[in-house]
Design a protein around this motif. Sequence first.
Motif, PDB file in Angstrom:
ATOM      1  N   PHE A 167      -6.005  -1.248   5.430  1.00 40.17           N
ATOM      2  CA  PHE A 167      -5.224  -2.016   6.399  1.00 40.17           C
ATOM      3  C   PHE A 167      -3.895  -1.353   6.757  1.00 40.17           C
ATOM      4  O   PHE A 167      -2.968  -2.018   7.232  1.00 40.17           O
ATOM      5  N   GLY A 168      -3.843  -0.031   6.585  1.00 34.83           N
ATOM      6  CA  GLY A 168      -2.729   0.749   7.092  1.00 34.83           C
ATOM      7  C   GLY A 168      -1.406   0.542   6.375  1.00 34.83           C
ATOM      8  O   GLY A 168      -0.350   0.879   6.931  1.00 34.83           O
ATOM      9  N   LYS A 169      -1.446   0.041   5.167  1.00 40.03           N
ATOM     10  CA  LYS A 169      -0.219  -0.114   4.379  1.00 40.03           C
ATOM     11  C   LYS A 169      -0.031   1.175   3.566  1.00 40.03           C
ATOM     12  O   LYS A 169      -0.189   1.214   2.340  1.00 40.03           O
ATOM     13  N   TYR A 170       0.308   2.248   4.284  1.00 39.35           N
ATOM     14  CA  TYR A 170       0.205   3.582   3.712  1.00 39.35           C
ATOM     15  C   TYR A 170       1.186   3.825   2.567  1.00 39.35           C
ATOM     16  O   TYR A 170       0.819   4.411   1.547  1.00 39.35           O
ATOM     17  N   ALA A 171       2.428   3.419   2.710  1.00 41.86           N
ATOM     18  CA  ALA A 171       3.397   3.637   1.630  1.00 41.86           C
ATOM     19  C   ALA A 171       2.966   2.900   0.367  1.00 41.86           C
ATOM     20  O   ALA A 171       3.086   3.429  -0.751  1.00 41.86           O
ATOM     21  N   ASP A 172       2.460   1.689   0.533  1.00 38.85           N
ATOM     22  CA  ASP A 172       1.976   0.925  -0.618  1.00 38.85           C
ATOM     23  C   ASP A 172       0.755   1.587  -1.242  1.00 38.85           C
ATOM     24  O   ASP A 172       0.600   1.616  -2.472  1.00 38.85           O
ATOM     25  N   ALA A 173      -0.128   2.127  -0.394  1.00 37.82           N
ATOM     26  CA  ALA A 173      -1.318   2.808  -0.908  1.00 37.82           C
ATOM     27  C   ALA A 173      -0.935   4.052  -1.711  1.00 37.82           C
ATOM     28  O   ALA A 173      -1.550   4.349  -2.737  1.00 37.82           O
ATOM     29  N   VAL A 174       0.075   4.763  -1.248  1.00 36.36           N
ATOM     30  CA  VAL A 174       0.560   5.923  -1.999  1.00 36.36           C
ATOM     31  C   VAL A 174       1.034   5.495  -3.379  1.00 36.36           C
ATOM     32  O   VAL A 174       0.684   6.098  -4.405  1.00 36.36           O
ATOM     33  N   ALA A 175       1.834   4.436  -3.427  1.00 35.86           N
ATOM     34  CA  ALA A 175       2.383   3.960  -4.706  1.00 35.86           C
ATOM     35  C   ALA A 175       1.273   3.499  -5.643  1.00 35.86           C
ATOM     36  O   ALA A 175       1.297   3.796  -6.846  1.00 35.86           O
ATOM     37  N   SER A 176       0.292   2.776  -5.114  1.00 38.71           N
ATOM     38  CA  SER A 176      -0.813   2.300  -5.960  1.00 38.71           C
ATOM     39  C   SER A 176      -1.662   3.463  -6.453  1.00 38.71           C
ATOM     40  O   SER A 176      -2.078   3.499  -7.622  1.00 38.71           O
ATOM     41  N   ALA A 177      -1.934   4.411  -5.562  1.00 46.62           N
ATOM     42  CA  ALA A 177      -2.715   5.578  -5.971  1.00 46.62           C
ATOM     43  C   ALA A 177      -2.003   6.362  -7.062  1.00 46.62           C
ATOM     44  O   ALA A 177      -2.634   6.850  -8.015  1.00 46.62           O
ATOM     45  N   GLN A 178      -0.701   6.480  -6.953  1.00 51.59           N
ATOM     46  CA  GLN A 178       0.067   7.186  -7.986  1.00 51.59           C
ATOM     47  C   GLN A 178      -0.037   6.483  -9.333  1.00 51.59           C
ATOM     48  O   GLN A 178      -0.041   7.141 -10.384  1.00 51.59           O
ATOM     49  N   LYS A 204      -0.521   9.521   2.152  1.00 52.10           N
ATOM     50  CA  LYS A 204       0.689  10.348   2.084  1.00 52.10           C
ATOM     51  C   LYS A 204       0.863  11.147   3.365  1.00 52.10           C
ATOM     52  O   LYS A 204       1.983  11.306   3.875  1.00 52.10           O
ATOM     53  N   ASN A 205      -0.227  11.634   3.920  1.00 53.72           N
ATOM     54  CA  ASN A 205      -0.152  12.367   5.182  1.00 53.72           C
ATOM     55  C   ASN A 205       0.287  11.462   6.321  1.00 53.72           C
ATOM     56  O   ASN A 205       1.072  11.865   7.192  1.00 53.72           O
ATOM     57  N   GLU A 206      -0.202  10.222   6.324  1.00 54.96           N
ATOM     58  CA  GLU A 206       0.194   9.294   7.386  1.00 54.96           C
ATOM     59  C   GLU A 206       1.665   8.909   7.260  1.00 54.96           C
ATOM     60  O   GLU A 206       2.337   8.667   8.264  1.00 54.96           O
ATOM     61  N   VAL A 207       2.173   8.891   6.050  1.00 56.05           N
ATOM     62  CA  VAL A 207       3.577   8.539   5.844  1.00 56.05           C
ATOM     63  C   VAL A 207       4.515   9.653   6.297  1.00 56.05           C
ATOM     64  O   VAL A 207       5.510   9.412   6.979  1.00 56.05           O
ATOM     65  N   GLY A 208       4.187  10.891   5.902  1.00 57.95           N
ATOM     66  CA  GLY A 208       5.152  11.956   6.182  1.00 57.95           C
ATOM     67  C   GLY A 208       4.582  13.306   6.518  1.00 57.95           C
ATOM     68  O   GLY A 208       5.327  14.293   6.567  1.00 57.95           O
ATOM     69  N   GLY A 209       3.287  13.398   6.756  1.00 58.77           N
ATOM     70  CA  GLY A 209       2.704  14.693   7.075  1.00 58.77           C
ATOM     71  C   GLY A 209       2.420  15.508   5.830  1.00 58.77           C
ATOM     72  O   GLY A 209       2.582  15.050   4.696  1.00 58.77           O
ATOM     73  N   PRO A 210       1.979  16.756   6.018  1.00 57.27           N
ATOM     74  CA  PRO A 210       1.543  17.587   4.891  1.00 57.27           C
ATOM     75  C   PRO A 210       2.641  17.834   3.863  1.00 57.27           C
ATOM     76  O   PRO A 210       3.809  17.986   4.211  1.00 57.27           O
ATOM     77  N   GLU A 225      -1.817  15.979  12.230  1.00 54.47           N
ATOM     78  CA  GLU A 225      -3.045  15.739  12.983  1.00 54.47           C
ATOM     79  C   GLU A 225      -4.206  16.583  12.440  1.00 54.47           C
ATOM     80  O   GLU A 225      -5.323  16.076  12.246  1.00 54.47           O
ATOM     81  N   SER A 226      -3.954  17.876  12.220  1.00 57.15           N
ATOM     82  CA  SER A 226      -5.037  18.736  11.728  1.00 57.15           C
ATOM     83  C   SER A 226      -5.431  18.360  10.302  1.00 57.15           C
ATOM     84  O   SER A 226      -6.616  18.364   9.954  1.00 57.15           O
TER      85      SER A 226
END
Length: 558
Positions: A217-228, A444-450, A479-480
């Motif tokens: 559901f596009g909660k990218y920062a939260d997904a990063v934190a949970s994945a960590q 992480k890529n959606e939050v800030g790129g590579p 994008e790539s």
Amino acid sequence: MKRIIIAISILSVSLFVSCNKKMDLTPNDTISTASFWKSSNDALLALNACYGYLQTGYMYAYDDGKSDNTFAQYPWESTATNISGGNIDPSMDAGYGSRYQALRSLNYFLANIDKAPVTDQVKKRYTAEARAIRAFVYYELAATFGPVPLIKDQYTDPSETAVAPAPQADVIAFSIAELQAAVTDLPASYAGGTGNETGRITSGAAWAMLTRIQLHFGKYADAVASAQKVMGLGYQLFRVASVGTADMSDDFSGYVDFASDADKTKFYKGLSSYEQQFWAANETTNKEVILASQAITNSSYVWGNGLNTLMPPSALGGWSSITPTQSLVNAYWNRNGSAFVPQTPAARATNFNDGNSNAAFYAEFKNRDTRFYASILFPSATWNRYSPGYTFTWKSGVNNNNSKTGYNFRKLVDPAYNTTEWDGAQDFPIIRYAEILLAYAEAKNEVGGPDATIYAALDDIRDRAGMPAVDQSVYNSKESLRDLIRNERRIELAGEGQRYYDIRRWNIAGNVMNNITDLNNSLVQERVWDNKFVVMPYPQSAIDRNPQLKSAQSQKGY
């Protein structure tokens, strides 16, 4: 551990439908709440009954049949055939009724666990397990159907469930809050076992569920934190330490140009590591699986993994129920990590020539991603570990339990159960660590790129399969890198059921849900896409019981 869990689950089911000898005093087809919850064993039995929702996890493989990854050819086995063909209407049930049945059991458990004579610590843990499962059920309901009734309490009168559906966002917020509350009362592992009890909800499983939901559901920062959180709990990708004669029994030298003996060993270690993570023999040492649907053999079709029957061709005793599409085959990288460029369907058909194939046809299978050879049975592929001397062949018109697309799956099938119809003992991974690494990379890529951590996560997955690291000079923009991550996710998780949701959340279903053809370029299935298919309709039976679903059904376009 899993045999104990399943045995208890069987006992709990038997308990709830057993007869009571005091026929004149109590009903003889149920056990009342007043006569249950009298011991710690009652509480454990009731909790294990809640895990019934995960019992047939291998059925998630059919979800790939609702996407561009696979073709599920038998409409009587699942809803995948009709969904992929666009034959979607309220006469079908895409999992609505079964999920509410699970919720009824979960709500019953949560409403009554306080009555059981167990310690507060045990009560907290049991409650957390049930809340996590309930959160996962509601996530799958909302992801599949959009707005759904949010029923949190036990009920006795079915009319109590006739409530207006809650907005999808509210249901997802509830699921996230429940998991966040539950995770603090869940252990990292369970005492008395191997430390690898993947059939129970651990703190790692709860964080992994959160990762999946937040990414979806596009909660990218939260997904990063949970994945960590998950990445810090000791999970690892499964790798074999070495390979032996049996591991190298399929000779791929005709398809892979090995630069050296070391290169050949690297290939076979990658193939074995990827393929064998799904085998029962490795379950006690496999630190990749975070949550599994557990299975046992010799269970009369009840507790076994059916993929040993659903995936292989008839020559191996299978039904070819779920088979790869040409689109999936084309998705696998070249062995050097570059994108594969396929032949046109017309050229492929000419080269295939209905089984009288020339060298140009077989060239498409040369020097491909190691996971391709570990996952796909293609014409001329051998599988000696499953059946000595076996070579996969395909010809049109041979339809009795054979593939319609020209390919079968090798992935997810355990050769140890090659003579066991349906009842394979290999667990099905509902969530494994590779998914978490991919989720981390995507979010992480959606939050800030590579960045370096994204490449590290992706390279870990590729290295396990004997593939080269990501070329950072090519995939150096958001994008790539997004495109690479999406394809890497498609390859790594093929057949595990994630593609159904992925093409919807990425809004690409309209581009990829194209007609399915076979190796002769003959039509296998016409596929129709309408944007309303992002969510499924409520079944008519549910609307009949709850008229308040009618308005939401109309708003969804059904």
